[in-house]
Scaffold this active site. Structure first.
Site, short mmCIF file in Angstrom:
data_model
loop_
_atom_site.label_atom_id
_atom_site.label_comp_id
_atom_site.label_asym_id
_atom_site.label_seq_id
_atom_site.Cartn_x
_atom_site.Cartn_y
_atom_site.Cartn_z
N TRP A 150 -1.30 -2.66 -4.29
CA TRP A 150 -2.08 -3.68 -5.24
C TRP A 150 -1.85 -3.50 -6.67
O TRP A 150 -2.37 -4.37 -7.34
CB TRP A 150 -3.47 -4.16 -4.81
CG TRP A 150 -4.23 -2.93 -4.54
CD1 TRP A 150 -4.47 -2.34 -3.04
CD2 TRP A 150 -4.82 -1.93 -5.26
NE1 TRP A 150 -5.46 -1.15 -3.08
CE2 TRP A 150 -5.60 -0.92 -4.68
CE3 TRP A 150 -4.91 -1.93 -6.66
CZ2 TRP A 150 -6.22 -0.21 -5.23
CZ3 TRP A 150 -5.52 -1.02 -7.32
CH2 TRP A 150 -6.41 -0.18 -6.57
N ASN A 151 -1.51 -2.37 -7.01
CA ASN A 151 -1.80 -1.97 -8.39
C ASN A 151 -0.72 -2.43 -9.30
O ASN A 151 -1.08 -3.03 -10.57
CB ASN A 151 -2.00 -0.41 -8.76
CG ASN A 151 -0.68 0.46 -8.19
OD1 ASN A 151 0.05 -0.15 -7.34
ND2 ASN A 151 -0.68 1.30 -8.70
N PRO A 175 3.55 -8.03 0.59
CA PRO A 175 2.67 -7.50 -0.70
C PRO A 175 1.29 -6.85 -0.04
O PRO A 175 1.12 -7.55 1.15
CB PRO A 175 2.56 -8.50 -1.61
CG PRO A 175 2.81 -9.68 -0.68
CD PRO A 175 3.69 -9.49 0.52
N GLU A 227 -1.10 4.40 0.24
CA GLU A 227 -1.89 5.84 0.56
C GLU A 227 -1.27 6.68 1.19
O GLU A 227 -0.35 6.34 2.16
CB GLU A 227 -3.28 5.62 0.92
CG GLU A 227 -4.23 4.99 -0.14
CD GLU A 227 -5.46 4.67 0.40
OE1 GLU A 227 -5.94 4.98 1.71
OE2 GLU A 227 -6.40 3.83 -0.36
N GLY A 229 -2.46 8.44 3.87
CA GLY A 229 -2.56 8.20 5.21
C GLY A 229 -2.15 6.91 5.83
O GLY A 229 -1.68 7.03 6.88
N CYS A 282 -0.69 5.74 -9.65
CA CYS A 282 -0.47 6.70 -8.74
C CYS A 282 -0.16 8.16 -9.33
O CYS A 282 -0.54 9.21 -8.83
CB CYS A 282 0.67 6.24 -7.76
SG CYS A 282 2.13 6.00 -8.57
P1 NAD Z 1 -2.74 1.12 1.16
O1 NAD Z 1 -2.32 2.36 1.79
O2 NAD Z 1 -4.41 0.91 1.58
O3 NAD Z 1 -2.18 -0.19 1.46
C1 NAD Z 1 -0.65 -0.32 1.10
C2 NAD Z 1 0.04 -1.35 1.69
O4 NAD Z 1 0.26 -1.02 3.29
C3 NAD Z 1 -0.86 -2.72 1.76
O5 NAD Z 1 0.26 -3.73 1.57
C4 NAD Z 1 -1.38 -2.57 3.04
O6 NAD Z 1 -1.74 -4.05 3.58
C5 NAD Z 1 -0.52 -2.03 4.00
N1 NAD Z 1 -0.90 -1.47 5.35
C6 NAD Z 1 -2.10 -0.96 5.51
N2 NAD Z 1 -2.50 -0.38 6.53
C7 NAD Z 1 -1.13 -0.40 7.18
C8 NAD Z 1 -0.81 0.14 8.51
N3 NAD Z 1 -1.44 0.76 9.05
N4 NAD Z 1 0.63 -0.04 8.47
C9 NAD Z 1 1.45 -0.82 7.66
N5 NAD Z 1 1.09 -1.25 6.50
C10 NAD Z 1 -0.29 -1.04 6.17
O7 NAD Z 1 -2.78 1.51 -0.53
P2 NAD Z 1 -3.32 0.39 -1.52
O8 NAD Z 1 -4.74 0.63 -1.59
O9 NAD Z 1 -2.75 -0.85 -1.43
O10 NAD Z 1 -2.83 1.31 -3.01
C11 NAD Z 1 -3.40 2.62 -3.49
C12 NAD Z 1 -2.48 3.54 -3.01
O11 NAD Z 1 -1.27 3.50 -3.34
C13 NAD Z 1 -3.00 4.81 -3.77
O12 NAD Z 1 -3.02 5.83 -3.11
C14 NAD Z 1 -1.67 5.19 -4.68
O13 NAD Z 1 -1.49 6.41 -5.27
C15 NAD Z 1 -0.49 4.65 -4.10
N6 NAD Z 1 0.48 4.19 -4.88
C16 NAD Z 1 1.32 4.87 -4.93
C17 NAD Z 1 2.68 4.54 -5.92
C18 NAD Z 1 3.97 5.52 -5.93
O14 NAD Z 1 4.88 5.01 -6.33
N7 NAD Z 1 3.89 6.84 -5.60
C19 NAD Z 1 2.50 3.57 -6.45
C20 NAD Z 1 1.41 2.71 -6.47
C21 NAD Z 1 0.32 3.17 -5.73
#
Ligand code: NAD
Length: 487
Positions: A150-151, A175, A227, A229, A282
């Site tokens: 979401w960021n 998204p 994330e 996890g 991130c």
């Molecule tokens: P998140 O892992 O909670 O969610 C990311 C996406 O995954 C969302 O679209 C969500 O709906 C989906 N999702 C959630 N559970 C799922 C599952 N079990 N199976 C499949 N999809 C699932 O992350 P967030 O809170 O949206 O974003 C923050 C995290 O993203 C932080 O850890 C940040 O570091 C990371 N991030 C990394 C980068 C990078 O380029 N490395 C860029 C931006 C954000």
């Protein structure tokens, strides 16, 4: 006043779901629901796959230069609509308009432009083997899935669709459920640019819809941002039919400031790498190691600039440079980390509280926060907070600080500030991170591959290698001589 209800985007247009199920989206700066979004139910999921199959057949059969022209038209439309798109990102994410106006849409457009340029330049090889020869073709994978955080919602959708589409794949993008609108706008733009229906579909929902994408046997690759996890769960789902994966995950990146650094520049980097997008980036350098001889000078300037130069408030105000966190729940998580820092003995240099600015009194704001007297075992130093919380740690010895910087399971970014070029490169080469900066922090041009070491990720986004990761090699052996058979 009734709020808008948006639909999934399938086969070139919005498509109503069968269940009528929706979820609501909240503006983090006001705490108010701003619109509803239909969930991708079974009907939408089936339609999205059927449409992607058709879209892939048409899109992959086009000459790369034709695909390139359509993508470049989309780039022009993205830039022409910058202000309206930036506003959508501000309302969905809570980030300041002064950022979204000049970063989110434009860096998304840059990446699509970069891959559009590379699309027609993809070539195979040819090699003789005796009198026979073989050649190779770079073919698209088929239907790919993108799952975004979401960021940077629109930027992430662009960073995933640019290379996937340039290589001739169809992409189904999901998204984050916190910020679902930008991807729909991107889909509209692709269609306006002349992309065939089904080449880019958008499905909406949370973990369940994400898992459906990961498990679907007709999807060949998942590119995920989120994330660590969640990334592991995505990989487990992707294992069901051995999908290819790209993982862009979290970080806990170090910035090392040596005694010969330009201190003001290093403070600028530390502030950018902790407070830009209110800390929700991130690659943020949330562990700032400062040489003990300049520690106090660094802290003095950091405190003054943090307390005087950060303007918190309504993110739509162009003077505001620090916005609201994505949700009430996330705000609470960040505040919990701040409490744990205090409980474990870190000292607040500045910040440490939630805020209620006059122009956005109900938003999810946390003050830009700096902890000092930190040690390496504190939770705030070890875990990703994804908010505006910086930990500053003194160091004395180069070898020792490299060891401390590497003592983490994550390896997304790292930075070094030193005017000694040999030291700067010597240290950077020993840091276990995929995205490194010397006397700079956070820049991420389309040309530069980005991605993590260790648990911060698998594969890369941007740069030439990313286009390759959306293709598969086909080797074709051609017999020119009679087959030599014992049968
Ligand atoms: P998140 O892992 O909670 O969610 C990311 C996406 O995954 C969302 O679209 C969500 O709906 C989906 N999702 C959630 N559970 C799922 C599952 N079990 N199976 C499949 N999809 C699932 O992350 P967030 O809170 O949206 O974003 C923050 C995290 O993203 C932080 O850890 C940040 O570091 C990371 N991030 C990394 C980068 C990078 O380029 N490395 C860029 C931006 C954000």
């Amino acid at each position: 006043m009734s709020l808008p209800i948006y639909q999934n985007f399938v086969h070139g247009k919005p498509l109503a779901n069968a269940s009528g199920e929706t979820f609501s989206v909240t503006n983090p700066a006001t705490g108010c629901v701003i619109y509803h979004m239909e969930v991708a139910d079974d009907f939408i999921q089936q339609q999205a796959i059927e449409s992607a199959k058709q879209g892939f057949a048409v899109w992959s059969a086009m000459a790369p230069i034709e695909r390139s022209r359509i993508l470049l038209k989309a780039v022009t439309l993205l830039r022409d609509n910058n202000d309206a798109l930036a506003r959508i990102e501000v309302l969905d994410t809570g980030k300041p308009i002064q950022e979204a106006n000049c970063v989110d849409v434009l860096t998304g457009a840059d990446v699509i432009e970069y891959f559009a340029g590379l699309a027609p330049a993809q070539v195979g090889t040819q090699q003789p083997v005796g009198d026979d020869f073989f050649y190779t073709r770079k073919e698209p994978l088929g239907i790919c899935a993108g799952i975004g955080a979401w960021n940077y919602p629109l930027q992430i959708a662009c960073w995933k669709s640019g290379p996937a589409l340039a290589a001739g794949n169809a992409l189904i993008f999901k998204p984050s459920e916190e910020t679902p609108l930008g991807a729909i706008k991107l889909a509209e733009i692709f269609m306006q640019a002349g992309m065939p229906a089904g080449a880019f579909n958008v499905v909406q929902g949370a973990a369940e819809v994400g898992q459906w994408l990961c498990h679907h046997p007709d999807i060949e690759k998942v590119s995920f941002t989120g994330e660590v996890g969640t990334g592991k769960k995505v990989m487990m789902g992707a294992a069901s039919n051995l999908k290819d994966v790209t993982m862009e995950l979290g970080g806990k990146s170090p910035l090392i400031v040596f005694d010969d650094a330009d201190v003001s520049e290093a403070v600028s980097a530390a502030m950018l790498g902790n407070f830009y997008t209110q800390g929700e980036i991130c690659t943020n350098c949330t562990r700032v190691y400062v040489h003990k001889t300049i520690y106090q000078t660094f802290l003095n300037e950091l405190k003054t600039r943090t307390e005087n130069n950060i303007v918190v408030g309504d993110p739509l105000d162009p003077n505001v440079n620090f916005g609201a966190l994505i949700s009430k729940q996330h705000k609470q998580q960040v505040l919990n980390f701040i409490e744990s820092g205090k409980a474990q003995g870190a000292k607040l240099l500045t910040g440490g509280t939630e805020l209620s600015p006059a122009s956005a009194p109900n938003g999810y704001f946390v003050a830009p926060t700096v902890f000092i007297d930190c040690h390496d075992e504190m939770d705030i130093v070890k875990q990703e907070i994804f908010g505006p919380v910086m930990s500053v740690l003194p160091f004395e010895d180069e070898v020792d600080v490299i060891k401390r910087a590497n003592a983490t399971d994550l390896g997304l970014g790292a930075g070094v500030f030193s005017l000694n070029i040999q030291r700067a490169h010597r240290v950077i080469h020993q840091l276990k991170a995929g995205i490194c900066w010397v006397n700079s922090y956070g820049n991420s041009p389309a040309e530069m591959p980005v991605g993590g070491y260790k648990q911060s990720g698998i594969g890369r986004e941007n740069g030439i290698e990313t286009l390759n990761s959306y293709t598969q090699n086909k080797s074709v052996y051609v017999g020119m001589t009679k087959i030599d058979s014992p049968f």
